[in-house]
Design an enzyme around this catalytic site. Sequence first.
Site, PDB file in Angstrom:
ATOM      1  N   LYS A 198       0.844  -1.193   0.000  1.00 30.13           N
ATOM      2  CA  LYS A 198       0.000   0.000   0.000  1.00 30.13           C
ATOM      3  C   LYS A 198       0.877   1.240   0.000  1.00 30.13           C
ATOM      4  CE  LYS A 198      -1.781   2.584   3.114  1.00 30.13           C
ATOM      5  NZ  LYS A 198      -1.560   3.838   2.372  1.00 30.13           N
ATOM      6  N   GLU A 273      10.055   0.924  10.515  1.00 30.58           N
ATOM      7  CA  GLU A 273      11.067   1.959  10.272  1.00 30.58           C
ATOM      8  C   GLU A 273      10.356   3.284  10.513  1.00 30.58           C
ATOM      9  OE1 GLU A 273      14.164   1.595   9.750  1.00 30.58           O
ATOM     10  OE2 GLU A 273      14.405  -0.426   8.969  1.00 30.58           O
ATOM     11  N   CYS A 307      13.747  10.545   7.012  1.00 35.35           N
ATOM     12  CA  CYS A 307      13.840   9.975   8.361  1.00 35.35           C
ATOM     13  C   CYS A 307      15.263  10.029   8.914  1.00 35.35           C
ATOM     14  CB  CYS A 307      13.339   8.545   8.342  1.00 35.35           C
ATOM     15  SG  CYS A 307      14.204   7.523   7.137  1.00 35.35           S
ATOM     16  N   GLU A 404      10.404  15.631  15.649  1.00 35.35           N
ATOM     17  CA  GLU A 404      10.703  15.460  14.229  1.00 35.35           C
ATOM     18  C   GLU A 404       9.826  16.435  13.434  1.00 35.35           C
ATOM     19  OE1 GLU A 404       9.252  11.986  12.092  1.00 35.35           O
ATOM     20  OE2 GLU A 404      11.211  11.766  11.149  1.00 35.35           O
TER      21      GLU A 404
HETATM   22  P1  NAD Z   1       2.477   8.096   8.166  1.00 37.98           P
HETATM   23  O1  NAD Z   1       2.796   7.254   9.348  1.00 37.98           O
HETATM   24  O2  NAD Z   1       1.410   9.109   8.286  1.00 37.98           O
HETATM   25  O3  NAD Z   1       2.036   7.166   6.933  1.00 37.98           O
HETATM   26  C1  NAD Z   1       2.840   6.106   6.487  1.00 37.98           C
HETATM   27  C2  NAD Z   1       1.956   5.064   5.832  1.00 37.98           C
HETATM   28  O4  NAD Z   1       1.071   4.544   6.818  1.00 37.98           O
HETATM   29  C3  NAD Z   1       1.074   5.619   4.709  1.00 37.98           C
HETATM   30  O5  NAD Z   1       0.973   4.645   3.689  1.00 37.98           O
HETATM   31  C4  NAD Z   1      -0.276   5.789   5.402  1.00 37.98           C
HETATM   32  O6  NAD Z   1      -1.369   5.702   4.509  1.00 37.98           O
HETATM   33  C5  NAD Z   1      -0.268   4.618   6.367  1.00 37.98           C
HETATM   34  N1  NAD Z   1      -1.153   4.777   7.527  1.00 37.98           N
HETATM   35  C6  NAD Z   1      -1.554   5.921   8.125  1.00 37.98           C
HETATM   36  N2  NAD Z   1      -2.393   5.630   9.152  1.00 37.98           N
HETATM   37  C7  NAD Z   1      -2.496   4.276   9.203  1.00 37.98           C
HETATM   38  C8  NAD Z   1      -3.188   3.375  10.073  1.00 37.98           C
HETATM   39  N3  NAD Z   1      -3.952   3.796  11.073  1.00 37.98           N
HETATM   40  N4  NAD Z   1      -3.049   2.052   9.847  1.00 37.98           N
HETATM   41  C9  NAD Z   1      -2.270   1.586   8.840  1.00 37.98           C
HETATM   42  N5  NAD Z   1      -1.601   2.402   7.991  1.00 37.98           N
HETATM   43  C10 NAD Z   1      -1.710   3.729   8.176  1.00 37.98           C
HETATM   44  O7  NAD Z   1       3.862   8.702   7.707  1.00 37.98           O
HETATM   45  P2  NAD Z   1       4.136   9.705   6.515  1.00 37.98           P
HETATM   46  O8  NAD Z   1       3.643  11.038   6.936  1.00 37.98           O
HETATM   47  O9  NAD Z   1       3.656   9.117   5.243  1.00 37.98           O
HETATM   48  O10 NAD Z   1       5.724   9.679   6.483  1.00 37.98           O
HETATM   49  C11 NAD Z   1       6.489  10.441   7.337  1.00 37.98           C
HETATM   50  C12 NAD Z   1       7.022   9.625   8.487  1.00 37.98           C
HETATM   51  O11 NAD Z   1       7.669   8.451   8.004  1.00 37.98           O
HETATM   52  C13 NAD Z   1       8.066  10.362   9.276  1.00 37.98           C
HETATM   53  O12 NAD Z   1       7.857  10.194  10.656  1.00 37.98           O
HETATM   54  C14 NAD Z   1       9.366   9.695   8.872  1.00 37.98           C
HETATM   55  O13 NAD Z   1      10.407   9.804   9.796  1.00 37.98           O
HETATM   56  C15 NAD Z   1       8.937   8.306   8.641  1.00 37.98           C
HETATM   57  N6  NAD Z   1       9.874   7.608   7.755  1.00 37.98           N
HETATM   58  C16 NAD Z   1      10.727   6.693   8.293  1.00 37.98           C
HETATM   59  C17 NAD Z   1      11.667   6.047   7.497  1.00 37.98           C
HETATM   60  C18 NAD Z   1      12.631   5.033   8.057  1.00 37.98           C
HETATM   61  O14 NAD Z   1      13.212   4.280   7.283  1.00 37.98           O
HETATM   62  N7  NAD Z   1      12.834   4.967   9.350  1.00 37.98           N
HETATM   63  C19 NAD Z   1      11.712   6.350   6.142  1.00 37.98           C
HETATM   64  C20 NAD Z   1      10.836   7.285   5.622  1.00 37.98           C
HETATM   65  C21 NAD Z   1       9.907   7.906   6.451  1.00 37.98           C
END
Ligand code: NAD
Length: 502
Positions: A198, A273, A307, A404
């Site tokens: 997804k 992650e 991240c 963050e």
């Molecule tokens: P997010 O957590 O809002 O969303 C990530 C994914 O989760 C999306 O596909 C979203 O649709 C899905 N999602 C949201 N709510 C959900 C739920 N209740 N149940 C299941 N899935 C759900 O994050 P974002 O805003 O898309 O990305 C930014 C964040 O991602 C930042 O905190 C960043 O640090 C982190 N990130 C981490 C890494 C890593 O490798 N550690 C890499 C990239 C981004």
Amino acid sequence: MSAVAEAVAIAPETSEFLARDHKLFINGQWVDAHSREKHAVYDPATEAQIATFDIADETDVDMAVAAARKAFKGEWSKISSHERSIMMMRLADEIDANLQTLAEIEVMDNGLPMALAKYTISGHAANFVRYYAGWPTKILGDTIPVSPMGVPNGESLTYTKREPIGVVGAIIPWNAPIAMFVLKLAPALAAGCTMVIKPAELTPLIALKLCDLIKKAGIPDGVVNVIPGAGRVAGAAMATHPDIDKISFTGSTEVGQRIVQSCLGNLKKVTLELGGKSPVVVFPDADIEAVKVGAIRAAFFLQGQNCMAGTRLFVHQDVFDEVIQGVAAIANAMKIGPGLDPNNDLGPLISADQREVVMSYIQAGKDEGAELICGGEALPGKGHFVQPTIFTHPHQDIKIAREEIFGPVLFAQPFSDSDLEAIAAEANKSIYGLSGSVWTKDISVGLKMASLIDSGQVSINCHAAVDPAIPFGGNKMSGWGREFGKEGLEPYLKTKSTTVIF
Ligand code: NAD
């Protein structure tokens, strides 16, 4: 050619792709979403609508999981490890062959500058798939020299086999769409799993384009299913789904915690992650010119929506002014604008909402008394652009140092201590522990600091050294498990022990 393509002079293949009626990719076919609901994709640099796509709901998740389960039990399980490697190699070649179109899609979907998009595709995604394509024939079990059940030595054989964990649900964020997609895909395929992926609802396009290439590479129908959908609907349905064996999640710490709770139902395995707030520690003997460029890359790569971003810069007081002025001079000279223009260094943030979040942090920095060194403004007009911004402050007890931000905002603090433990204590003052870097010519200081920093990855004289073979992942609230390298395969495998008495 569409109006969008004409305006930005993108390749005809890209225009043709954007103009498609984008559906869900289930069992190797493009299928309508159950709800028939369509969402729009906007270019964050122009705010123009560039495509529409079908959005998946719980019923579509069920269909995708059923397809992945059928493929897992069926054709895919009979394909040899050699053949899996060859298919993955073909996919890597397809990614390289489609570089221009993939890069244009990524830039228009996510906003990153063209040169970086090309790097994340050829330099990262294709090579990542190639690296894991080498693994299928090297996933080994053990023979265990014991005599269980009291049988005499030599009259039994015990061995272990590494088996694919099953159907994997991959939930990925919007900040680096192709990189995140292959990060999940490559080790899962190498291990012999099937998948439901997804993508984030803000950036579904490259995942949909990759489905064409997956098909062309000969990967059987149902092995990879791609269903763009809302997190709270499709993502949540995946996390609770009883027939998904493992969730591989990249995203925010808050959603990661929610996913862990949702996975309790069938005790599916989870890797996470999550977020970061990584330290960059600069000693006075460091190569200051390298530090300036390194600190810029660490903080502002992907407009800071990264991240691994090094967003807490600790600099020894003897070189603090020189470093901060140098970093600010580079930041002020950065060209901000649409990523399709190769002259631009910094693109837009992903959305108006994200820009609002970042601007509220910048306001918080000002309100809490941090000194604004450069930037601090959103650009007027179309596109979600924010200037690269640097604040300094003598301590971390303010919001912009703790949380963050996921935008181009760098917090810098001087230190005078010579005690490495004390410096590390300051660097570790975070709930996160993802990345970090140390800058010094004294290798023993570098190595000592690297061991004291509580992060999954520390680089010396560079920041966030990334390679498919180097394990990557977070300590503390930055995650569970590791991706990349041999360790990145482990979460997609399970061990079966077998004993035979002769
Ligand atoms: P997010 O957590 O809002 O969303 C990530 C994914 O989760 C999306 O596909 C979203 O649709 C899905 N999602 C949201 N709510 C959900 C739920 N209740 N149940 C299941 N899935 C759900 O994050 P974002 O805003 O898309 O990305 C930014 C964040 O991602 C930042 O905190 C960043 O640090 C982190 N990130 C981490 C890494 C890593 O490798 N550690 C890499 C990239 C981004």
